[in-house]
Design an enzyme around this catalytic site. Sequence first.
Site, PDB file in Angstrom:
ATOM      1  N   SER A   1       0.915  -1.064  -0.117  1.00  0.00           N
ATOM      2  CA  SER A   1      -0.005   0.144  -0.047  1.00  0.00           C
ATOM      3  C   SER A   1       0.912   1.282  -0.004  1.00  0.00           C
ATOM      4  O   SER A   1       1.794   1.491  -0.832  1.00  0.00           O
ATOM      5  CB  SER A   1      -0.875  -0.131   1.214  1.00  0.00           C
ATOM      6  OG  SER A   1      -2.087   0.980   0.983  1.00  0.00           O
TER       7      SER A   1
ATOM      8  N   ASP B   1      -8.931  -6.878  -4.494  1.00  0.00           N
ATOM      9  CA  ASP B   1      -8.443  -5.186  -4.073  1.00  0.00           C
ATOM     10  C   ASP B   1      -9.240  -4.216  -4.804  1.00  0.00           C
ATOM     11  O   ASP B   1      -8.869  -4.226  -5.904  1.00  0.00           O
ATOM     12  CB  ASP B   1      -6.939  -5.489  -4.287  1.00  0.00           C
ATOM     13  CG  ASP B   1      -6.378  -3.915  -3.258  1.00  0.00           C
ATOM     14  OD1 ASP B   1      -7.320  -3.100  -3.346  1.00  0.00           O
ATOM     15  OD2 ASP B   1      -5.383  -3.677  -2.958  1.00  0.00           O
TER      16      ASP B   1
ATOM     17  N   HIS C   1      -7.811  -5.226  -0.154  1.00  0.00           N
ATOM     18  CA  HIS C   1      -6.752  -4.625   0.043  1.00  0.00           C
ATOM     19  C   HIS C   1      -5.917  -4.982   1.494  1.00  0.00           C
ATOM     20  O   HIS C   1      -4.585  -5.267   1.464  1.00  0.00           O
ATOM     21  CB  HIS C   1      -6.875  -3.346   0.399  1.00  0.00           C
ATOM     22  CG  HIS C   1      -5.832  -2.208   0.178  1.00  0.00           C
ATOM     23  ND1 HIS C   1      -4.612  -2.433  -0.845  1.00  0.00           N
ATOM     24  CD2 HIS C   1      -5.041  -1.606   1.132  1.00  0.00           C
ATOM     25  CE1 HIS C   1      -3.743  -1.796  -0.562  1.00  0.00           C
ATOM     26  NE2 HIS C   1      -3.939  -0.992   0.692  1.00  0.00           N
TER      27      HIS C   1
END
Length: 351
Positions: free
Chosen positions: A135, A289, A318
């Site tokens: 991320s 995701d 995610h």
Amino acid sequence: MNTQIFKTSQTFEFESGQKVQNLEIGFHTYGKLNANKDNVVWVCHALTANSDVLDWWKGLFGTNDYFNPEEHFIVCANILGSPYGTTNPLSENPVTGQPYYLAYPQYTVRDIVNGHRLLAEHLKINDIEILIGGSLGGQQAMEWGIIEPDRIKNLILIATNARHSPWGIAFNESQRLALTADRTFYSNTPDGGQKGLKAARSIALLSYRGYKTYTVSQQDDDDNISDDHRASSYQNYQGQKLVNRFNAYSYWYLSKAMDSHNVGRNRKGVEKALSLIKAKTLVIGIKSDVLFPVEEQQYLFRHIPKSAFAELDSFYGHDGFLIETEALTNIITSFFKTDVKGKIIELQRIA
């Protein structure tokens, strides 16, 4: 293990030209640097995490895990603006003697990486054998691989992108609207904006998981209820959980930093920037995701020279990069058994 603090003596200048005196960086290290100095594993953490990676990434990092202190010298630094040991909006502004609050300099992912570089110099780390992040952490790792391509030997980029998408920026802006709708956000008090932060976290959760995740984990068992749903309780609980450990000002600035991410800025475009990466690179996407869709990781795979790609089939969305540690271990193990040698080797759906 307690957070260590590195206090810089020099002035730290941000991309914007703004400056902070006596920057402090919180960090954790585990294990020891070996004689060859080739066992460094540096972790870049995501939005609201801290530098204690053995706590929040268990199953991948730990005594009996793939990345362990017996074999590796593991380093994780708390990022700029985060309240876990690093100078942040609640830190004292030496000019006023009061916390910065909204006078804290706005910063970028590149600024965060420059903070990491200062810490690496302080720790006398020359080369980084493995740089890993998911991320926002993946955005940092990617930037570092571009800024210092000879320093980073292996790069693991999980659920991340080359530039933050309009979709991701819209999610972040929606969260900031929630923060600023709370009038206490402008009160310049440590607990300012807490109701807004709770709402912002609730918005964020929708992008971290997905329809299937909520259907499986938050479905009501009773067909006769018309209120007090499990999903409602979950949103409230998770929002308050963040309020209890974070602050609205750090959250606002960190979301802005994520929005700033674009490796092509002042580098003649994204593809040119990605071509500068010399590290052997593993790119991992998560099939479910919705915040960082797998197409973004496939793009990285196509444009980073020595790269491999794996798709993780997880229903956690995610957040799968924090949860599916066994599958990640299998993917990473397979990657390091593969000799890339400048060729593109695609690792499809290793899970």
